[in-house]
Write an enzyme that holds these catalytic residues in place. Structure first.
Site, mmCIF file in Angstrom:
data_model
loop_
_atom_site.group_PDB
_atom_site.id
_atom_site.type_symbol
_atom_site.label_atom_id
_atom_site.label_comp_id
_atom_site.label_asym_id
_atom_site.label_seq_id
_atom_site.Cartn_x
_atom_site.Cartn_y
_atom_site.Cartn_z
ATOM 1 N N HIS A 198 0.835 -1.203 0.000
ATOM 2 C CA HIS A 198 0.000 0.000 0.000
ATOM 3 C C HIS A 198 0.872 1.256 0.000
ATOM 4 C CE1 HIS A 198 -3.509 2.509 1.267
ATOM 5 N NE2 HIS A 198 -2.552 3.197 1.859
ATOM 6 N N GLU A 199 1.866 1.294 0.889
ATOM 7 C CA GLU A 199 2.739 2.470 0.966
ATOM 8 C C GLU A 199 3.671 2.561 -0.245
ATOM 9 O OE1 GLU A 199 2.126 4.688 3.091
ATOM 10 O OE2 GLU A 199 0.764 3.501 4.338
ATOM 11 N N HIS A 249 2.230 4.603 -2.944
ATOM 12 C CA HIS A 249 2.443 6.039 -2.759
ATOM 13 C C HIS A 249 3.862 6.433 -3.169
ATOM 14 C CE1 HIS A 249 -1.314 6.211 -0.686
ATOM 15 N NE2 HIS A 249 -0.889 5.647 0.442
ATOM 16 N N ASP A 301 -4.393 7.647 -1.325
ATOM 17 C CA ASP A 301 -5.182 6.692 -0.557
ATOM 18 C C ASP A 301 -6.564 6.511 -1.160
ATOM 19 O OD1 ASP A 301 -3.542 5.744 1.528
ATOM 20 O OD2 ASP A 301 -3.695 7.671 2.549
#
Length: 271
Positions: free
Chosen positions: A196-197, A200, A207
């Protein structure tokens, strides 16, 4: 398909670098599919005083991507973190799990083959360390640092650019790294949290949910697309559902300043 090629570092100009030290590569992961994935290599670096031009000093360390393998991912531990070998050991475990999760999430297209861990020069030196290059805490892709007052132990990526522009760095706290049960209870499996990170950090994704912050503006729960109307922040558009005030359960009102639903408004999908 996953992007191919190599992101190469630009040679330094007008800089003077003292030696740091590198521990020879340590093999720590054998993939489940040996034909698809190689061993994850971990290199330990002992930080030293480094003088560099401002342009080089402020530029994030360049992660290389070749043949769908990420290498030269720089992980740095802040000098204010007390010496604890368990942090290094847990970083290896986390990135082993993260590489496997990334491999699955990208449909077996890419994984992490090599990482570097930058050890603070305040920690104990070891005789087997070898000279290294331009790695610094400020250039690290992933930082292990004291908690940010806004986020606490929550893993996050500093993103200052727009959609599609990679972030500056990923921030992890010592408690998040060391306390496995605590981390999984609050943020889920480490591998999935990392992926998930990573979205980014590498791909400039935002998000898929609204996030409360001290300013109340960082990640709103609703937005206005260029096509018009109001959409809830999420992975997919045109999801069936309804908006309700999270406290009263009543209909949401529009905020006159933002022209978006009021701060306590939430979207509830139909299941």
């Amino acid at each position: 398909q996953a992007p191919q090629g190599v992101a190469q570092d630009v040679p330094q100009q007008g800089s003077l670098t003292q030696f740091t030290y590198v521990l020879p590569a340590v093999h720590i992961l054998r993939s489940a599919r040996r034909k698809e994935m190689a061993t994850l290599r971990c290199v330990l670096l002992l930080s030293a005083c480094i003088w560099q031009s401002e342009a080089i000093f402020n530029r994030p360390y360049r992660i290389k991507l070749r043949n769908n393998e990420y290498t030269d991912v720089l992980i740095a531990i802040n000098k204010d973190i007390p010496e604890d070998q368990r942090i290094v050991d847990r970083i290896k475990e986390i990135f082993t799990e993260a590489s496997q999760a990334l491999y699955v999430a990208t449909n077996q297209r890419t994984f992490i083959k090599g990482v570097k861990i930058l050890i603070p020069r305040t920690w104990t030196k070891k005789p087997e360390y070898l000279p290294a290059g331009r790695e610094t805490f400020e250039r690290a892709n992933v930082r292990v640092d004291v908690p940010n007052p806004m986020y606490g132990d929550n893993p996050y990526v500093q993103q200052k650019g727009g959609c599609g522009e990679g972030g500056d760095y990923m921030h992890l706290t010592p408690d998040y790294v060391l306390e496995k049960d605590y981390g999984e209870d609050n943020w889920g499996p480490y591998g999935k949290t990392f992926v998930h990170e990573w979205g980014h950090l590498r791909w400039g994704l935002f998000d898929e949910y609204g996030l409360e912050s001290l300013s109340g503006e960082s990640y709103p729960h609703f937005y206005r697309p260029s096509t018009g109307g109001i959409q809830p922040t999420g992975c997919s558009v045109h999801v069936a559902g309804y908006n309700r005030h999270m406290a009263t359960g009543g209909r949401c009102q529009l905020d006159p300043e933002t022209a978006l639903p009021e701060p306590d408004c939430r979207f509830y999908p139909d299941f």
